[in-house]
Design an enzyme around this catalytic site. Sequence first.
Site, PDB file in Angstrom:
ATOM      1  N   GLU A   1       0.751  -1.165  -0.007  1.00 26.38           N
ATOM      2  CA  GLU A   1       0.059  -0.033  -0.123  1.00 26.38           C
ATOM      3  C   GLU A   1       0.850   1.243  -0.027  1.00 26.38           C
ATOM      4  O   GLU A   1       0.473   2.120  -0.699  1.00 26.38           O
ATOM      5  CB  GLU A   1      -0.974  -0.198   1.246  1.00 26.38           C
ATOM      6  CG  GLU A   1      -1.798  -0.984   1.067  1.00 26.38           C
ATOM      7  CD  GLU A   1      -2.972  -1.140   2.293  1.00 26.38           C
ATOM      8  OE1 GLU A   1      -2.465  -1.355   3.375  1.00 26.38           O
ATOM      9  OE2 GLU A   1      -4.123  -0.751   2.094  1.00 26.38           O
TER      10      GLU A   1
ATOM     11  N   GLU B   1      -3.788  -9.128   3.743  1.00 23.43           N
ATOM     12  CA  GLU B   1      -4.299  -8.991   5.138  1.00 23.43           C
ATOM     13  C   GLU B   1      -5.526  -9.916   5.487  1.00 23.43           C
ATOM     14  O   GLU B   1      -5.913 -10.162   6.563  1.00 23.43           O
ATOM     15  CB  GLU B   1      -4.985  -7.709   5.274  1.00 23.43           C
ATOM     16  CG  GLU B   1      -3.951  -6.542   5.193  1.00 23.43           C
ATOM     17  CD  GLU B   1      -3.259  -6.038   3.966  1.00 23.43           C
ATOM     18  OE1 GLU B   1      -3.336  -6.965   3.015  1.00 23.43           O
ATOM     19  OE2 GLU B   1      -2.723  -4.910   3.867  1.00 23.43           O
TER      20      GLU B   1
HETATM   21  N1  T1G Z   1       5.135  -7.317  11.577  1.00 23.61           N
HETATM   22  C1  T1G Z   1       5.920  -7.826  12.451  1.00 23.61           C
HETATM   23  N2  T1G Z   1       6.844  -8.760  12.273  1.00 23.61           N
HETATM   24  C2  T1G Z   1       6.830  -9.556  11.434  1.00 23.61           C
HETATM   25  C3  T1G Z   1       5.896  -9.113  10.409  1.00 23.61           C
HETATM   26  C4  T1G Z   1       5.271  -8.362  10.331  1.00 23.61           C
HETATM   27  N3  T1G Z   1       4.311  -7.866   9.493  1.00 23.61           N
HETATM   28  N4  T1G Z   1       6.280 -10.173   9.267  1.00 23.61           N
HETATM   29  C5  T1G Z   1       7.059 -10.820   9.820  1.00 23.61           C
HETATM   30  N5  T1G Z   1       7.502 -10.646  10.830  1.00 23.61           N
HETATM   31  C6  T1G Z   1       8.576 -11.137  11.735  1.00 23.61           C
HETATM   32  C7  T1G Z   1       8.221 -12.605  11.776  1.00 23.61           C
HETATM   33  O1  T1G Z   1       7.391 -12.700  13.142  1.00 23.61           O
HETATM   34  C8  T1G Z   1       9.585 -13.147  12.222  1.00 23.61           C
HETATM   35  O2  T1G Z   1       9.992 -12.810  13.516  1.00 23.61           O
HETATM   36  C9  T1G Z   1      10.432 -12.435  11.305  1.00 23.61           C
HETATM   37  O3  T1G Z   1       9.830 -11.197  10.964  1.00 23.61           O
HETATM   38  C10 T1G Z   1      10.879 -13.212   9.916  1.00 23.61           C
HETATM   39  O4  T1G Z   1       9.493 -13.725   9.592  1.00 23.61           O
HETATM   40  C11 T1G Z   1      -2.393  -1.648   7.114  1.00 23.61           C
HETATM   41  C12 T1G Z   1      -2.988  -3.877   8.458  1.00 23.61           C
HETATM   42  C13 T1G Z   1       7.314 -11.445   5.068  1.00 23.61           C
HETATM   43  C14 T1G Z   1       6.905 -13.465   3.800  1.00 23.61           C
HETATM   44  O5  T1G Z   1       1.013 -10.365   6.385  1.00 23.61           O
HETATM   45  O6  T1G Z   1       4.250 -13.101   5.306  1.00 23.61           O
HETATM   46  O7  T1G Z   1       0.081  -4.496   6.478  1.00 23.61           O
HETATM   47  O8  T1G Z   1      10.398 -15.256  14.533  1.00 23.61           O
HETATM   48  O9  T1G Z   1       9.724 -15.913   9.799  1.00 23.61           O
HETATM   49  O10 T1G Z   1       9.664 -16.849   6.266  1.00 23.61           O
HETATM   50  O11 T1G Z   1      -3.371  -2.800   5.352  1.00 23.61           O
HETATM   51  O12 T1G Z   1       7.138 -12.906   7.630  1.00 23.61           O
HETATM   52  O13 T1G Z   1      12.487 -14.113  13.643  1.00 23.61           O
HETATM   53  O14 T1G Z   1      11.149 -12.992  15.825  1.00 23.61           O
HETATM   54  O15 T1G Z   1       7.924 -15.340   8.291  1.00 23.61           O
HETATM   55  O16 T1G Z   1      11.161 -14.935   5.504  1.00 23.61           O
HETATM   56  C15 T1G Z   1       0.542  -7.464   6.293  1.00 23.61           C
HETATM   57  C16 T1G Z   1       3.531 -11.188   7.293  1.00 23.61           C
HETATM   58  C17 T1G Z   1       0.438  -7.199   7.775  1.00 23.61           C
HETATM   59  C18 T1G Z   1       3.165  -9.977   5.950  1.00 23.61           C
HETATM   60  C19 T1G Z   1       8.861 -13.204   5.239  1.00 23.61           C
HETATM   61  N6  T1G Z   1       1.900  -8.347   6.123  1.00 23.61           N
HETATM   62  N7  T1G Z   1       4.888 -11.629   7.126  1.00 23.61           N
HETATM   63  O17 T1G Z   1       8.616 -14.720   5.484  1.00 23.61           O
HETATM   64  O18 T1G Z   1      10.445 -14.949   7.627  1.00 23.61           O
HETATM   65  S1  T1G Z   1      -1.099  -6.426   8.025  1.00 23.61           S
HETATM   66  C20 T1G Z   1       1.745  -9.611   6.278  1.00 23.61           C
HETATM   67  C21 T1G Z   1       5.045 -12.891   6.157  1.00 23.61           C
HETATM   68  C22 T1G Z   1      -1.032  -4.945   7.307  1.00 23.61           C
HETATM   69  C23 T1G Z   1      -2.263  -3.027   6.417  1.00 23.61           C
HETATM   70  C24 T1G Z   1      -2.454  -4.357   7.015  1.00 23.61           C
HETATM   71  C25 T1G Z   1       6.363 -13.154   6.241  1.00 23.61           C
HETATM   72  C26 T1G Z   1       7.445 -12.596   5.118  1.00 23.61           C
HETATM   73  P1  T1G Z   1      10.910 -13.857  14.242  1.00 23.61           P
HETATM   74  P2  T1G Z   1       9.471 -14.901   8.843  1.00 23.61           P
HETATM   75  P3  T1G Z   1       9.829 -15.419   6.296  1.00 23.61           P
END
Ligand code: T1G
Length: 697
Positions: A104, A124
């Site tokens: 976004e 999301e």
């Molecule tokens: N926020 C905080 N921590 C996050 C995070 C996030 N969005 N995404 C990953 N982490 C942390 C995760 O907990 C882990 O921590 C480390 O990063 C590595 O992640 C307003 C409201 C990006 C594809 O849904 O899909 O935006 O265990 O083990 O396999 O509209 O992480 O090392 O302490 O998964 O390489 C939308 C979620 C949020 C993406 C990477 N975004 N993340 O995968 O590593 S809502 C998502 C993923 C939002 C807006 C809305 C995956 C990845 P730790 P990982 P990976």
Amino acid sequence: MSDVVSYVIDRNIAVITVKNPPVNALSQAVRQGLLDAIRQASGDESKAVIIHCEGRTFIAGADITEFGKPHAEPLLPDLLNEIEACGKVVVAALHGTALGGGFETALSCHYRIAVPEAKVGLPEVKLGLLPGAGGTQRVPRLAGVEAALDLMLAGAPISTEHAMQLGLVDRMADGDLREAAMNYAQELVESGAGPRRASEMDGESVDDAVFDAAAAMVAKRARGQSAPPRIIECVRTAMATGFSAGQKRERELFTESMSDPQSAALRHVFFAEREAAKVVGLSKETPLREINSVGVIGGGTMGGGIAMSFANAGIPVRLLEISEEALERGLSIIDSNYAGSVKRGKLSEDKAQKCRELISGATDYGSLADVDLVIEAVFDDPELKKTIFAKLDETCKAGAILATNTSYQDVDEIAKATNRRPDVLGMHFFSPAHIMKLLEVVRADKTADDVLATTMALAKRIRKVAVVSGVCYGFIGNRMLQGYFREAQLCLIEGGLPETVDAAMVDWGMAMGPISVGDLAGLDVGYKARQALPDHERGDPAAFRVPDVLVEAGRFGQKSGKGFYLYDPDTRKQSPDPEVQTIIEREAAALNIERREIPAAEIVDRLIYALVNEGFRILEGGIAQRPGDIDVVYIYGYGFPAWRGGPMHYASEVGLEKVLARIVEFRDRFGEDHWTPAPLLEKLVLSGRSLADWTER
Ligand code: T1G
């Protein structure tokens, strides 16, 4: 700027860099840094702006760890509107996975350039949310309504190439991304392109039928989930009103989704899955063994699926069977699985071929002498497994990891058949093993730390979700499943029918009803396991009388064309069989059971609380490391609805006091054999604590 957002002017271009490892999540500090930076760029001598990120990915979303806390300024939608309103050209430079609020952010920029291997997406919905920072308004204007609905309702990332086709990315970068973005920005300035704002674009007028079709699709495919209809409502509003009115509606529905228990459950699952990969007491520095080749013993359904899981990750596999004929049969199962994956579009022909070539066959143990890991996947007979492990002990090189795929057996006993118990553990895959993501990693009493650490890392490499289990009959999932199936059969004989018991659970959210699961797995499997047990260990006759009668009548389930249901030989479509109803009623009478109407709510509580009660016993016995691990097992291995968070999260949501009270009621009605409350559950309720107070062992 700040330690997470830096700002420089390079060759008249303002370069805003985000550096917030591990995934550049949009924490409050990042949002503030971006706001300060875009305001600075608006007022200085720069001619254009680029926004890019250091580390492995462009912004991967809002910071999920901030969810549930008071909103901190600047709110993301306001920040993005300010970026879009900038009077200078703003270019987003994308690499890694630009997801959610990250994408976004890119969409609020005027142009987007991405490296070829980047992925963009709006996942999301997988968190029970919706793109809450303008995504539901900008994507339909840039890519059209249908593409927008596909992207947001599936929540799956798309490639740079696909995003370019949709008009969501403008340019593919070759070479250094920052340089490519600088050149692109220069080009735009020199061409006089100027800012291009998605919010100022008119949406396409589409027939309501498009939204109705999407609503019908989600009602089927995302049954019971509340986020998808909200997303459709946002896009419908986007097309019917102006940008600000649409964004206002988006904000309302986003706020609603944030406080929805389904979102809390899905966010719990997101972190629980990642937590499960961490083994309490195991140092992150534990050295890993090299795994460059794998042997699989047994070319049946499981062995073939396991072999494919490794081949699909690029790891060569040697499949061992007892004869050429059995080997051929095993390899042909693999061939048909790959053909199926290609037909369903899951794999390209070329990729399937490359994976298939990594699987070779053998019939002699000597062919496993130099592999780094062997996974035994033969029939679940403990004595046969011990014989195999003794042979592997003689055959395999020092340091090879020896794993059993057993579903129930004692891995400590299997390990004792070798002189290398530290190298032995369980790797319990779920059928079909090349598709199901769950892997129970069973830590035996002598399993070495480096063997455990290696296996956990390997699970991630083969794209499995690993959960560590201690040794007990059925480990975590299958141990809990016994109570679940017991209650399903009791509800059946006490008054239900296969279709009513199944419907109660499917309507509640389970992917498949328990009676249908029995037909799918094969009623003969449970029958043989029971026959192997002494009478006094077989449990409540009312709980297996009907399935035993069906097996003895040759009704094994789907594999025999009939079990609890009838199955169409071509389509495998199931239909109720009046003959089974007669059998159920007859057996109930023989057991002096007076059948009654059983409410769906009672069926749900008996089956789910049977899972929960055993889950508490598994926790207190140290078989599972933490409650979230049990949730991950049930969501990834047994079709438990992720939007309910898993059995233990669900129990917490209901309230442990209420759960205990209902279990006590069942104990009073059905006896303490099946319904003695787990001591840990009682202890938590008596002390007024919740599972959140759970302390790692
Ligand atoms: N926020 C905080 N921590 C996050 C995070 C996030 N969005 N995404 C990953 N982490 C942390 C995760 O907990 C882990 O921590 C480390 O990063 C590595 O992640 C307003 C409201 C990006 C594809 O849904 O899909 O935006 O265990 O083990 O396999 O509209 O992480 O090392 O302490 O998964 O390489 C939308 C979620 C949020 C993406 C990477 N975004 N993340 O995968 O590593 S809502 C998502 C993923 C939002 C807006 C809305 C995956 C990845 P730790 P990982 P990976």
